[in-house]
Design a protein around this motif. Structure first.
Motif, mmCIF file in Angstrom:
data_model
loop_
_atom_site.group_PDB
_atom_site.id
_atom_site.type_symbol
_atom_site.label_atom_id
_atom_site.label_comp_id
_atom_site.label_asym_id
_atom_site.label_seq_id
_atom_site.Cartn_x
_atom_site.Cartn_y
_atom_site.Cartn_z
ATOM 1 N N TRP A 1 0.831 -1.217 0.000
ATOM 2 C CA TRP A 1 0.000 0.000 0.000
ATOM 3 C C TRP A 1 0.857 1.255 0.000
ATOM 4 O O TRP A 1 0.488 2.263 -0.626
ATOM 5 C CB TRP A 1 -0.938 -0.009 1.209
ATOM 6 N N PHE B 1 -0.090 -7.464 -6.310
ATOM 7 C CA PHE B 1 -1.095 -7.939 -5.364
ATOM 8 C C PHE B 1 -1.100 -9.474 -5.267
ATOM 9 O O PHE B 1 -1.526 -10.031 -4.266
ATOM 10 C CB PHE B 1 -2.480 -7.442 -5.768
ATOM 11 N N THR C 1 -5.267 -6.476 2.400
ATOM 12 C CA THR C 1 -5.683 -6.705 1.008
ATOM 13 C C THR C 1 -6.945 -7.566 0.973
ATOM 14 O O THR C 1 -7.134 -8.359 0.061
ATOM 15 C CB THR C 1 -4.554 -7.399 0.225
ATOM 16 N N SER D 1 -11.407 -4.159 1.535
ATOM 17 C CA SER D 1 -10.447 -3.089 1.274
ATOM 18 C C SER D 1 -10.303 -2.854 -0.220
ATOM 19 O O SER D 1 -10.210 -1.711 -0.681
ATOM 20 C CB SER D 1 -9.096 -3.441 1.892
ATOM 21 N N ILE D 2 -10.256 -3.920 -1.007
ATOM 22 C CA ILE D 2 -10.113 -3.774 -2.452
ATOM 23 C C ILE D 2 -11.349 -3.111 -3.043
ATOM 24 O O ILE D 2 -11.265 -2.220 -3.891
ATOM 25 C CB ILE D 2 -9.865 -5.147 -3.100
ATOM 26 N N THR E 1 -11.501 0.588 -4.977
ATOM 27 C CA THR E 1 -11.763 0.612 -6.416
ATOM 28 C C THR E 1 -13.180 1.056 -6.756
ATOM 29 O O THR E 1 -13.559 1.035 -7.927
ATOM 30 C CB THR E 1 -11.541 -0.789 -7.003
ATOM 31 N N TYR F 1 -2.789 4.996 -6.378
ATOM 32 C CA TYR F 1 -3.747 5.149 -5.284
ATOM 33 C C TYR F 1 -3.543 6.513 -4.652
ATOM 34 O O TYR F 1 -2.408 6.926 -4.367
ATOM 35 C CB TYR F 1 -3.551 4.059 -4.248
#
Length: 872
Positions: free
Chosen positions: A275, A292, A779, A783-784, A788, A815
């Motif tokens: 991150w 990832f 992850t 959170s993803i 997104t 990000y």
């Protein structure tokens, strides 16, 4: 405007109201801001709230009265339409979406705060036109902006607007802080209740559990398992390799646990670095896919961009893939090797010698051990069948056949003979053992008396050499390579020329005084030749040159003694070997000197004369038991000595070297070197002594001898019985077995490397967490999704589950702060920044949140000290 009562009970406006009238009504409002999404279930809604009541302030805003157009979003279809499809029933709006908020636009008109028929939450029922009800359903994630009534978000746990124009924040969980996205768009279904509370949570105490601690707990667990692995293998080192498969499995489980703990800590650190990388750098979509999946898919490591853009994260991922080597390499640190295992213990069945029992034995009433008669070393004659006669006594005859057999075996084998199954009876099955015994037994003490041609033979103490015995008999002057005289002064048999059965004299008492007396013990006079050059071929006879220089004559003399032995006995694979570690000569068996050429003429057949006569050992009857015991003990020693002398006595004529003529049994012993033309070994003195010792030690091969006793009970004949707990004697047991061998150095090399690398990863993860003010990122799916969501990535052409096109995979994504203006035109303008809390930002119009976006649409932060600073 005050409101009371249940707003659901209020009348719904008539459906006959036209679409145009509704549009004019909305356009006339000076305080309305339009943000609206068509839900996937075709349910549209509008929200209305009063700013004075909801937020405690009034902000002016305008809405364009003209028709609005659909945003050009990837996947959208159909013609842009300003029509509005409203729900037939009032709906409630949730403004507390994750990180969402509403930002008023610049004021133009002052709206009227009086709106008819609205609920307490600001919802207004709008009639639905029949012509609009059949409008096609938008594509997934399709957004549109339509004019709505005045909207104000419900205060969330993330932020609310203050009269001073700045957001006020409250702390939430790590996912909220990580992926906070202030937005005016209702991302959830309007029926979904707010997931966050507006109440500010209380600060936790330092001892309360924090997610970041799990990284340290996992690291400590891995180190503890490594130490446990070391202690487990250390406990097995040197022990017999029993349950090998189970022990190896246990070790593998421990090493797997150590690896799992270290990998868990590294994976958590990897996530933080991941991150931190995407917050500060733009990477292609393909690189993000690989990054990832770096710890889950080894093919992800084939993307070379991540090695350039995310070096630390890649190193951590490489550690994760290399950690299986910890299990493989540490598994080889415990091996099985064939080693000699020893233990100091006690063994049953160990025997020693005590000739006293042979001396006190009464052959008329023989001792019986386990059903077998005990065996003596000597045969005896008697003077009368009446043992009560005052003239009765027993006298010596000679060595017994069992003794002769044992000594012959020792001579033929060239070593002491042990009894069969001694290893099992004494050591135990599968074991070898060694022990040390002490006893008193006869021994010959040899001394060199002459060496060299023409040298004179010295006397041995008071004993002079035999007549005509000199070096002239030995090569090169004589014809003999070996000449031994071992019977001078020997006990004569029979003692009486006229005797009957059992040696009973045919004469009447009194018998001759020296009948059966031991007068002296024969001295061993041995002359032998030694080759000057053992490796050279000597002349075959004296007619050849070099004969006189090829040999050296030598003479030794050996006297019979009583000696104290300390013997180390070793039983290996059932074979007995003995080694005399100490031998002390105590006294001569007979302390007399043989007088050569002088006959005794004392009425016996023995003409031996020795001085002093007081040194004679006479037979006696039981009226003098000590004398009987002394006589019989000398007889036992004499019997053993006679067996040795029988092999040594004689000659070997080597006048023709390649064809020697022997008159002796010496070639049946180990004293001749057959590879050197049957010459004696150069160290013949010590070899004669050892030869005699082999005969003595061979007595153990026949445990029926009375002189063979328990080592723990030296006055009890052992016989052929097995030992028990009472007969245990100190010994050292040993055996060759597979033992565990722990290679400590190799194990710690592997673990130290793994622990140091994991510690470096934990430090890197800790620094990353500190830079993010203690927030631990993950992850996980939530959170993803949070990172997104929104229209930031909708410009890309996603094609479902299939591989992305090459051009899409190469687009750089990062990000950071993603802003979507209210008019759909792109990023808004950053009004001001809170450098203490950089995520507390105010934008001029539209939505702003943290998430992934294309390069140019995202503003990233990088670490400076312990806070984040925007990079412009």
């Amino acid at each position: 405007m005050a409101e009371s009562g249940d707003w659901t009970s209020r009348p719904i406006p008539p459906r006959q109201q036209s679409q145009r009238s509704l549009a004019r009504t909305l356009a006339s409002s000076r305080t309305s801001a339009s943000h609206r999404r068509i839900a996937s279930d075709d349910v549209s809604f509008s929200s209305q709230s009063q700013t004075g009541e909801a937020l405690g302030l009034n902000r002016s805003s305008t809405v364009s009265p003209g028709p609005r157009q659909w945003l050009p979003i990837m996947g959208a279809s159909g013609v842009a339409s300003p029509t509005i499809t409203m729900a037939s029933e009032p709906l409630w709006s949730d403004g507390g979406d994750l990180g969402s908020g509403s930002f008023p636009t610049s004021p133009q008109k002052t709206p009227s705060l009086s709106q008819p028929q609205q609920g307490p939450d600001g919802f207004q029922s709008i009639p639905v036109s029949a012509s609009q009800s059949s409008r096609p359903k938008p594509a997934p994630m399709q957004f549109e902006d339509v004019p709505t009534d005045y909207y104000s978000p419900t205060p969330s746990s993330r932020s609310f607007f203050s009269p001073r124009g700045r957001f006020q924040h409250s702390r939430t969980n790590s996912h909220t802080n990580l992926l906070s996205t202030p937005s005016t768009t209702a991302w959830r279904s309007p029926r979904t209740p707010p997931p966050y509370s507006a109440t500010i949570p209380l600060a936790r105490k330092w001892w309360h559990w924090r997610p970041a601690w799990f990284m340290y707990v996992a690291f400590i667990f891995g180190v503890a398992c490594a130490i446990g692995h070391h202690l487990f293998y250390k406990s097995l080192h040197g022990k017999p390799a029993v349950n090998q498969l189970a022990m190896l499995r246990y070790g593998t489980v421990i090493s797997f646990a150590a690896k799992a703990g270290l990998v868990t800590a590294v994976v958590m650190a990897f996530r933080q670095r991941l991150w931190a990388t995407v917050r500060s750098k733009f990477l292609s979509v393909a690189a993000l896919d690989s990054l990832f999946a770096a710890t889950e898919d080894v093919t992800a490591m084939l993307n070379f961009e991540i090695y350039k853009r995310a070096k630390i994260a890649v190193l951590l991922a490489m550690f994760v893939w290399l950690t299986p080597l910890v299990i493989i390499l540490t598994g080889n640190t415990l091996t099985m090797e064939l080693a000699l295992s020893t233990e100091n213990t006690t063994c049953p069945g160990i025997r020693t010698l005590n000739f006293t029992l042979d001396a006190i034995e009464e052959w008329r009433e023989p001792t019986k051990i386990n059903g077998l008669y005990g065996l003596s070393l000597s045969y005896w004659n008697t003077t009368s069948q009446d043992i009560h006669s005052p003239e009765w006594f027993d006298y010596y005859t000679g060595a017994t056949n069992p003794l002769i057999r044992v000594t012959n075996q020792a001579a033929y084998l060239g070593q002491a003979v042990g009894y069969v199954d001694a290893g099992v009876d004494i050591c135990g099955a599968g074991w070898n053992c060694s022990y040390t015994i002490n006893f008193t037994a006869p021994a010959y003490k040899c001394t060199e008396l002459a060496s060299g041609v023409g040298s004179e033979v010295k006397p041995l103490g008071n004993q002079k050499p035999p007549f005509d015995f000199s070096t002239k008999l030995i090569l090169p002057e004589g014809d003999y390579s070996y000449y031994a005289y071992t019977s001078g002064g020997d006990y004569a048999f029979p003692q009486m020329e006229d005797s009957g059965s059992g040696g009973v004299p045919n004469m009447k008492p009194p018998f001759p005084k020296n009948l059966g007396a031991f007068r002296t013990e024969p001295v061993l006079w041995i002359g032998y030749a030694v080759r000057t050059d053992p490796d050279a071929q000597p002349p075959l006879n004296r007619s050849m040159p070099g004969w006189n220089e090829a040999f050296i004559p030598k003479v030794i003399g050996c006297e019979h003694y009583a000696a104290h032995y300390t013997v180390a006995v070793n039983l290996t694979s059932g074979q007995q070997t003995t080694n005399v570690t100490d031998r002390k000569f105590l006294y001569p068996v007979m302390n007399t000197t043989w007088i050569q050429g002088k006959d005794a003429d004392d009425g016996t057949a023995d003409n031996t004369t020795a001085v002093p006569s007081s040194g004679y050992v006479y037979p006696a009857n039981y009226s003098n038991p000590d004398a009987v015991h002394r006589y019989r003990q000398v007889g036992a020693y004499h019997s053993l000595g006679s067996c040795l002398r029988g092999f040594l006595n004689g000659t070997m004529n080597s006048a023709q070297l390649n064809n020697p003529i022997q008159v002796t049994k010496l070639d049946q012993t180990k004293l001749l070197d057959q590879s050197k033309d049957y010459f004696l070994y150069t160290n013949i003195s010590s070899m004669v002594e050892e030869f005699y010792q082999d005969m003595i030690f061979s007595l153990f091969s026949n445990q029926q001898f009375l002189s063979v006793v328990w080592a723990s009970k030296p006055y009890q004949s052992a016989g052929k019985s097995l030992g028990d707990e009472e007969t245990r004697y100190p010994c050292v047991r040993s055996r060759s077995e597979n033992n565990y061998v722990y290679h400590e150095r190799d194990l710690w090399i592997v673990y130290c490397i793994a622990i140091l690398l994991a510690a470096a990863a934990v430090v890197a993860g800790t620094l990353t967490v500190l830079e993010n003010q203690g927030v631990l990122r993950s992850t996980r799916f939530s959170s993803i999704v949070a990172a997104t969501r929104g229209p930031a990535l909708e410009k890309l052409g996603w094609y479902g589950d299939e591989d992305l096109p090459h051009d899409v995979r190469n687009i750089r994504v990062g990000y950071g702060l993603v802003h979507r203006a209210s008019n759909g035109s792109g990023l808004g303008v950053l009004q001001e920044e809170d450098t203490t809390y950089p995520e507390r930002v105010v934008w001029e119009g539209g939505d702003v949140h943290y998430g992934f976006g294309l390069e140019g649409d995202v503003r990233q932060t990088r670490s400076e000290g312990s806070v984040f600073r925007q990079v412009r």
